[in-house]
Structure formats: C-alpha cells, structure tokens
Design a protein around this motif. Structure first.
Motif, PDB file in Angstrom:
ATOM      1  N   PHE A 104      24.796   1.525  -6.539  1.00 32.40           N
ATOM      2  CA  PHE A 104      25.495   1.296  -7.778  1.00 32.40           C
ATOM      3  C   PHE A 104      24.928   0.072  -8.005  1.00 32.40           C
ATOM      4  O   PHE A 104      25.812  -0.948  -8.859  1.00 32.40           O
ATOM      5  N   GLY A 105      24.423  -0.406  -7.571  1.00 29.87           N
ATOM      6  CA  GLY A 105      23.407  -1.708  -7.200  1.00 29.87           C
ATOM      7  C   GLY A 105      24.328  -2.927  -7.636  1.00 29.87           C
ATOM      8  O   GLY A 105      24.520  -4.415  -7.845  1.00 29.87           O
ATOM      9  N   GLN A 106      25.890  -2.893  -6.593  1.00 23.48           N
ATOM     10  CA  GLN A 106      25.980  -3.860  -6.192  1.00 23.48           C
ATOM     11  C   GLN A 106      25.473  -4.800  -5.021  1.00 23.48           C
ATOM     12  O   GLN A 106      26.936  -6.113  -4.164  1.00 23.48           O
ATOM     13  N   VAL A 107      25.375  -4.285  -4.525  1.00 21.47           N
ATOM     14  CA  VAL A 107      23.801  -5.310  -3.261  1.00 21.47           C
ATOM     15  C   VAL A 107      23.010  -5.658  -3.787  1.00 21.47           C
ATOM     16  O   VAL A 107      21.946  -4.818  -4.051  1.00 21.47           O
ATOM     17  N   LYS A 108      22.087  -6.956  -3.581  1.00 23.00           N
ATOM     18  CA  LYS A 108      21.092  -6.266  -3.626  1.00 23.00           C
ATOM     19  C   LYS A 108      19.488  -6.771  -2.404  1.00 23.00           C
ATOM     20  O   LYS A 108      18.938  -6.210  -2.334  1.00 23.00           O
ATOM     21  N   PHE A 109      20.406  -6.700  -1.114  1.00 20.90           N
ATOM     22  CA  PHE A 109      19.514  -6.525   0.388  1.00 20.90           C
ATOM     23  C   PHE A 109      20.624  -5.238   1.328  1.00 20.90           C
ATOM     24  O   PHE A 109      22.124  -6.112   1.432  1.00 20.90           O
ATOM     25  N   LEU A 110      20.073  -4.344   1.586  1.00 22.50           N
ATOM     26  CA  LEU A 110      20.423  -3.508   3.456  1.00 22.50           C
ATOM     27  C   LEU A 110      19.800  -4.062   4.354  1.00 22.50           C
ATOM     28  O   LEU A 110      18.339  -3.195   3.484  1.00 22.50           O
ATOM     29  N   TYR A 111      19.885  -3.959   5.031  1.00 24.67           N
ATOM     30  CA  TYR A 111      19.332  -4.109   6.092  1.00 24.67           C
ATOM     31  C   TYR A 111      19.926  -3.198   6.986  1.00 24.67           C
ATOM     32  O   TYR A 111      21.017  -3.217   6.983  1.00 24.67           O
ATOM     33  N   LEU A 112      19.018  -2.350   7.881  1.00 26.26           N
ATOM     34  CA  LEU A 112      19.338  -1.324   8.787  1.00 26.26           C
ATOM     35  C   LEU A 112      17.943  -1.089   9.570  1.00 26.26           C
ATOM     36  O   LEU A 112      16.970  -1.553   9.372  1.00 26.26           O
ATOM     37  N   SER A 113      18.645  -0.481  10.501  1.00 33.36           N
ATOM     38  CA  SER A 113      17.802  -0.025  11.581  1.00 33.36           C
ATOM     39  C   SER A 113      16.745   0.667  11.511  1.00 33.36           C
ATOM     40  O   SER A 113      16.911   1.727  10.570  1.00 33.36           O
ATOM     41  N   PRO A 114      15.433   1.471  12.006  1.00 31.66           N
ATOM     42  CA  PRO A 114      14.209   2.614  11.317  1.00 31.66           C
ATOM     43  C   PRO A 114      15.646   3.312  11.926  1.00 31.66           C
ATOM     44  O   PRO A 114      15.585   4.875  11.783  1.00 31.66           O
ATOM     45  N   GLU A 115      15.894   3.661  13.177  1.00 27.02           N
ATOM     46  CA  GLU A 115      17.023   4.687  13.377  1.00 27.02           C
ATOM     47  C   GLU A 115      18.033   5.252  12.382  1.00 27.02           C
ATOM     48  O   GLU A 115      18.145   6.532  12.412  1.00 27.02           O
ATOM     49  N   ARG A 116      18.937   4.638  11.256  1.00 30.78           N
ATOM     50  CA  ARG A 116      19.665   5.000  10.848  1.00 30.78           C
ATOM     51  C   ARG A 116      19.299   5.957   9.599  1.00 30.78           C
ATOM     52  O   ARG A 116      19.375   6.563   8.835  1.00 30.78           O
ATOM     53  N   LEU A 117      17.478   4.967   9.797  1.00 34.55           N
ATOM     54  CA  LEU A 117      17.122   6.291   8.268  1.00 34.55           C
ATOM     55  C   LEU A 117      16.573   7.525   8.438  1.00 34.55           C
ATOM     56  O   LEU A 117      16.720   8.541   7.761  1.00 34.55           O
ATOM     57  N   GLN A 118      16.836   7.755   9.974  1.00 33.76           N
ATOM     58  CA  GLN A 118      16.918   9.391  10.203  1.00 33.76           C
ATOM     59  C   GLN A 118      18.236   9.960  10.042  1.00 33.76           C
ATOM     60  O   GLN A 118      17.921  11.386  10.032  1.00 33.76           O
ATOM     61  N   THR A 119      19.008   9.614   9.510  1.00 28.66           N
ATOM     62  CA  THR A 119      20.461  10.294   9.237  1.00 28.66           C
ATOM     63  C   THR A 119      20.271  10.803   7.803  1.00 28.66           C
ATOM     64  O   THR A 119      20.010   9.752   6.967  1.00 28.66           O
ATOM     65  N   GLU A 120      20.741  11.587   7.990  1.00 29.54           N
ATOM     66  CA  GLU A 120      21.032  12.373   5.875  1.00 29.54           C
ATOM     67  C   GLU A 120      21.409  11.624   5.278  1.00 29.54           C
ATOM     68  O   GLU A 120      21.311  11.856   4.109  1.00 29.54           O
ATOM     69  N   ILE A 121      22.480  11.300   5.587  1.00 29.48           N
ATOM     70  CA  ILE A 121      23.375  10.736   4.396  1.00 29.48           C
ATOM     71  C   ILE A 121      22.737   8.977   3.946  1.00 29.48           C
ATOM     72  O   ILE A 121      23.219   8.570   3.070  1.00 29.48           O
ATOM     73  N   VAL A 122      22.017   8.124   5.144  1.00 23.63           N
ATOM     74  CA  VAL A 122      21.154   7.338   4.844  1.00 23.63           C
ATOM     75  C   VAL A 122      19.657   8.099   4.154  1.00 23.63           C
ATOM     76  O   VAL A 122      19.729   7.266   2.618  1.00 23.63           O
ATOM     77  N   ARG A 123      19.507   9.117   4.522  1.00 21.16           N
ATOM     78  CA  ARG A 123      18.358   9.495   2.803  1.00 21.16           C
ATOM     79  C   ARG A 123      18.656   9.868   2.248  1.00 21.16           C
ATOM     80  O   ARG A 123      18.023   9.332   0.783  1.00 21.16           O
ATOM     81  N   GLU A 124      20.062  10.144   1.687  1.00 21.81           N
ATOM     82  CA  GLU A 124      20.273  11.030   0.529  1.00 21.81           C
ATOM     83  C   GLU A 124      20.451  10.293  -0.750  1.00 21.81           C
ATOM     84  O   GLU A 124      20.822   9.474  -1.849  1.00 21.81           O
ATOM     85  N   ARG A 125      21.562   8.448   0.326  1.00 20.75           N
ATOM     86  CA  ARG A 125      21.814   7.714  -0.887  1.00 20.75           C
ATOM     87  C   ARG A 125      20.709   7.191  -1.192  1.00 20.75           C
ATOM     88  O   ARG A 125      20.569   6.317  -2.513  1.00 20.75           O
ATOM     89  N   ILE A 126      19.557   6.960  -0.418  1.00 19.93           N
ATOM     90  CA  ILE A 126      18.250   6.310  -0.502  1.00 19.93           C
ATOM     91  C   ILE A 126      17.825   6.649  -1.609  1.00 19.93           C
ATOM     92  O   ILE A 126      16.864   5.870  -3.079  1.00 19.93           O
ATOM     93  N   LYS A 127      17.269   7.931  -1.878  1.00 17.08           N
ATOM     94  CA  LYS A 127      17.040   8.227  -2.976  1.00 17.08           C
ATOM     95  C   LYS A 127      18.085   8.257  -4.556  1.00 17.08           C
ATOM     96  O   LYS A 127      17.956   8.161  -5.515  1.00 17.08           O
TER      97      LYS A 127
END
Length: 630
Positions: A104-127
């Motif tokens: 919802f645009g309340q954050v300007k920077f999201l830091y995460l590890s490459p392993e987090r990118l493999q989780t379904e919840i993260v991938r769906e929200r990035i969309k």
C-alpha cells in the motif's frame, strides 16, 4: 538528476555525488539495467537509495548480508525514510503485515534475502507492489566463479515475471569472468557497466615478512600514532591482540560477532570518534562503516582471497590522505591458512550428519520446520555432537548455498513488537489488567504504527518512562505475548538459522556434489592468488591487485613495499655512481653533475644531493657547484 541531487543533499547532506555514483544514478533513473562495480569506499548504497527515493514506488533490495540489511534499515529510518527488512526472527503474521505496508505504498525500501524471494507469499505480494527498482547487492554471489556463490541468487531473474522494474547489480569485487557471469545469470538487458578503478593512489600496500608481528606492529604504530584497524582470523586472537597492544601502551579495543549488540555498538562508536584507538577485529567489523581518517589497516593473518583483502584494506584512507595497508607474513602462515580453508571444507558425509544433528538439536519433526528460525549456541552445539566449530561453520555455509537454510551469523539485533488486538480489545485488557496499563500506553506512545505493523522496540525508552529496569520491561512484554496481546520477538546475540525446507531424513537430503567440488577448486585458486601475492616481491603490489581484477595500471605506484625496495636499491646504485663521478675533495657544477645521468634519474639524484647537504658530506658553493667533503 536535479531531483536526485536535492534528495542527496536533503537526506544525506552531501553537496554532490562521488565519482561514478552519478553515472549509476543517471542510468537507473533512465530505466536501464545497470551493473555497478565500485570498489570498497565507492558508496554503493547511495546508488540505489537515492533513485529509490526519487522514483515513485518501492525499491526492493536483495542482499545475503542480513546484519548489514538491518543496519541500513536503521540508518534510513533515522533519516526519516520508511524502510523494512524481512528478518529471520519475524513471525508469519509480522511478515504479512510488513508486506501489506509495502503493497500500500507505506514503505520506500524493502530489504530481503534471496531465499525469501522463493516463498510464495513474498512473490505474490511483489506482484501487487509498485516496484521502481530491484537492487542486487553483493551480486558476485550469483556467479559460480564468485568467491561466495549462493544458488538461491539464481532465482532472482524470476523477479522479471513479477515486475517491470530495472535491475541494478552491485558488487565491490569482481574479476572480468565474474562480471560476464553475473550479467548472463541476472539476465541483464544491455546493461550500462560503470566500473570504478581498483587503484587507490593514496594507499601504500606493503607485505612485511616477519616472525615478530606484534612487536613490528607496535613499532609501526608508535612511529605514526593514528586510528587504525587490525584484522585477525579468530575471536580469541582479536581479544588477545588488544590485550598485548594495551600492555605495550597502545590504546586498543577488540570487536567480533560474539559480543552483545550493545557492546559492539559501543566499541564501534568509540573507535569512530577516536583519533588514535586501534581496533583488533575479525571480518565481522567494517561492513557499512565509512570512517574517513583510518590511517592504516594491518592484517596479522593471511586473508582467504584477494577479494576480501582489497575490501578490508580499502577501509583505509577514504579521505584521500596517505594511508598504510600492511599484511604481515610469517613462516607458518601459508600452511596455517591452507589448513584453515581446505581442511575445514566439509564432505558429503559430514554435511548429512550436520543436517541430522541440527534437526535433533532443535527437535524438528520430519515434515516440519519450514519457515522456522532457531538461535544457535555454536559452542554448546559443537560440544554436544563432538563437531569441530570450523567445519560446522563451513557446513552451515554449504547448506545455505544449497538453499536449505539461511545462516545469519549475527543474531537478530533488535526487539520487534506488534499489537495483535484492535484498539477496543486493548482498552478492555487495560481495564481488566491495570498493572500493565502503563506498559501498553508507553508502547503506543513511543512506537507509532505498532498497532498495524511490527516495529523495533525501544527497551531503554520504555524502562525510562516506566521507571524500571529493561529486564522488567522484557518480562512485561513476555506476559503480553503470553496473553496474545502483543507479538514479541526478542533480540538475540546468537547466530540464527532460518530453515527454508521441511526436515527430511538426512539420506534423502539433496546434495550437489558438483557444488562441493567447485567450492574446493575455487577456494584453492583464490588461496593460491593470495600466496602468490605475498611472495611476489618483484612486481608492484598495487599492479598485482589491479591486474587480478582485470584492470591495467599504466605505471607502478611508487609507494608499495616492492617499489620502495626497488627505489632503495636504485638510490644505492645512483649514490655509488655519484661518488665515482665526484671524487673526495672535488666540486662540480650542479647542472653539469646532473648531465652525467639519465633525465629519469634526476629526481632521485636531487634527493640524494639534498640528503648529502643536510648530513654535511656535500657542500653547496657560491657558484652553485657541489663540493664533496666526505
């Protein structure tokens, strides 16, 4: 670019970009894929933080260095910039709330590890996010030729299916082969390559061959007292070095990942504010630190590779003033570093046994454990299962490279909290539990947003407001968690393991034997480069380093140990020739004297003559002739 400059000045106070930064920022703002190879001190974080603020939307930063991610989040927050990281200590609900804030645009920077990118919840929200940039820090980790290859990085290009945002790959150290490999594996589309020079003219690289390292170090320090860094391999050696130097009258401290977060922060601040304090440290010290007046960096142990060495040595002289980078080389060092690097590399059998021991130690049932994190007391664990700490460390790094887990060497350094109830239910709890009313009110007062997202808790501020100790505050937070009023994740100084897969019997664990072989080959190759570097006393040290990274140095640096030795030998020969041309008791016109030598020797000759005039062995006569007296 005008907006970017305004942001740079407003949030960081800098009047302009450093060399190469402006090119990177300009390329990113134009929407191009970009590759930034900026050696240590080049200010890589600015290259994505400024564009991330300039463009509408959120910047996603992918990095394997969890401790550094947390430090950068804290730094951005201190500047009034909304930033979040998905750390290993967060619960599924906290992760969900964080991703919602990003959506919802309340954050300007999201830091995460490459392993987090493999989780379904993260991938769906990035969309669902308005992503303006994907920044990949430590991009060498995606290359099979990189010194810290991690297969989880291979999944990063899949982000192109989730967003149209451009990619920015950043690394401080990469050979030409690694640069090409990164470009291909990240699927960078006609990227702009901005490459900083590895040549640092103000740094004087020296290799000193000696058995008396501490004594030599102390002598060098006393000749020119100044703030500096001493890198050592082990925690024990860090504290021992500081103790020995202290006994020699040198102000010193030590730093390693085993210290508490508060103690690490205290020692780091003391060192940064000092003009003479010496910090003996493991490689845990230095990431993200930009102290400009470090006058020297000493290495008491040989580094594992030249990539690490040039990063660590490059923390000297960032203000552009002359600084020393000295590597001490003892007679047993090569055998010791070879044993450390190669003997500790685990084989397949050890990795399977380690995986089994971890499951038993944390009591993880088969088929469970995915997404769970556990603090690891390394000393207790290795003693319990009779495993060598060095080999366990390498085994954990391999399991991390396989994508089985994330090995966070520095524990979650902050207490996180979020209310699990709405305002009405919280009010009812306060009425029914007046003992905890002050605590809940202080939580709300000190932590805006705690009702809707996980926030870092200020335990010191809470204890001061409540007039009690931090331990009592923690007990209160734990009670609120027990009553399901607050979701509380306490900080820990222990390393943390985050499992990405459900536990399975160790015999079914998929192990890439080729990866084991490749890591052994890569370690050997890089170790050979280090050994060649310390033993090559013929070629300029800066030239050796620059050429290792595929760049050219047009002329020798003139200040390294090789150049100094060559210069001393050259001056000795010139002095001998001068004495032959100018016999004892005779004089000669200065210009005539210089004319007896090649023009490229004139500068050294003038220095020799100046030294002779100061010592009295030469005398300058009225007619500008030089008389030899002795």
């Amino acid at each position: 670019m005008r907006s970017a400059l305004n942001i740079l000045h407003e949030y960081w106070g800098y009047p302009g970009f450093r060399k190469n930064q402006e090119q990177v920022v300009e390329s990113v703002l134009s929407g191009k894929d970009t590759f930034a190879l900026l050696p240590t001190g080049g200010g890589k974080s600015i290259c994505y933080q400024v564009p991330g603020l300039t463009l509408e939307g959120i910047c996603i930063v992918v990095s394997p260095l969890i401790s550094l991610m947390e430090d950068q989040v804290e730094d951005l927050e201190s500047r009034g910039i909304k930033a979040r990281s998905l750390s290993s200590g967060m619960t599924p609900r906290q992760i969900d709330e964080t991703l919602e804030s990003c959506k919802f645009g309340q954050v300007k920077f999201l830091y995460l590890s490459p392993e987090r990118l493999q989780t379904e919840i993260v991938r769906e929200r990035i969309k669902q996010m308005n992503v303006n940039l994907i920044a990949i820090d430590e991009a060498h980790c995606i290359s099979q030729w990189g010194y810290d290859f991690r297969p989880s990085f291979l999944k990063i290009p899949e982000l192109r299916d989730l967003t149209d945002a451009p990619f920015l790959a950043l690394t401080a150290t990469a050979t030409p082969k690694v640069v090409d490999d990164i470009t291909q594996r990240l699927h960078l589309q006609t990227p702009t390559l901005i490459e900083g020079s590895f040549f640092r003219p103000n740094l004087h690289f020296r290799v000193i061959h000696t058995e008396r390292k501490w004594q030599m170090l102390a002598q060098l320090y006393k000749e020119a007292p100044a703030t500096g860094l001493i890198y050592v391999r082990t925690r024990r050696l860090a504290s021992e070095t500081a103790r020995i130097l202290g006994e020699m009258g040198i102000p010193s401290s030590y730093y390693h990942a085993g210290l508490s977060r508060e103690e690490r922060g205290k020692r780091q601040r003391e060192w940064q504010q000092s003009n003479e304090l010496v910090m003996a440290a493991t490689t845990a010290f230095g990431m993200g630190i930009d102290k400009p007046d470090v006058r020297w960096v000493f290495h008491l142990d040989l580094p594992e590779n030249l990539e690490s060495y040039i990063q660590e040595a490059g923390r000297a002289g960032r203000d552009g003033k002359p600084s020393e980078c000295i590597l001490f080389h003892g007679p047993d060092d090569e055998a010791r570093i070879s044993s450390w690097v190669l003997d500790y590399l685990p084989d397949e059998g050890f990795i399977r046994n380690l995986y089994k021991a971890l499951g038993n130690h944390f009591q993880i049932a088969f088929g469970s454990g995915q997404g769970e994190s556990y603090p690891l007391d390394m000393e207790a664990f290795t003693q319990k299962y009779s495993l060598g700490p060095g080999k366990v460390y390498q085994g954990l790094k391999f399991l991390e490279a396989q994508g089985v887990l994330t090995f966070q060497e520095r524990g979650q350094g902050k207490d996180l909290g979020q209310f699990m109830v709405d305002a009405e239910d919280l009010y009812h709890f306060q009425v029914q539990n007046p003992r905890y009313e002050d605590l809940t009110r202080s939580l709300l007062r000190l932590h805006p947003g705690i009702m809707s997202e996980p926030v870092r808790l200020d335990l010191y501020g809470l204890s001061r407001q409540l007039g009690t100790s931090k331990d009592e505050v923690k007990k209160g937070l734990q009670y609120l968690q027990h009553r399901t009023i607050l979701e509380y994740s306490p900080a820990t100084t222990l390393p943390v393991l985050l499992f990405h897969q459900a536990r399975e019997p160790e015999k079914y664990l998929r192990i890439d034997r080729n990866l084991i072989d490749q890591r052994v080959r890569a370690k050997k190759e890089r170790l050979r480069s280090v050994i060649d570097y310390v033993n090559n006393d013929r070629v300029c040290k800066q030239r050796q380093l620059v050429e290792y990274f595929g760049q050219e140095l047009k002329r020798d640096c003139g200040t390294c140990s090789v150049c100094r030795s060559r210069d001393r030998a050259s001056k000795k020969d010139l002095t001998h020739s001068l004495m032959n041309i100018l016999p004892l008791g005779q004089s000669m016109d200065l210009n005539e004297l210089l004319g007896q030598f090649e023009p490229h020797d004139h500068e050294s000759l003038i220095e020799i003559i100046r030294d002779g005039l100061e010592s009295g062995s030469l005398v300058r006569q009225e007619n500008d002739a030089i008389l030899r007296k002795s």
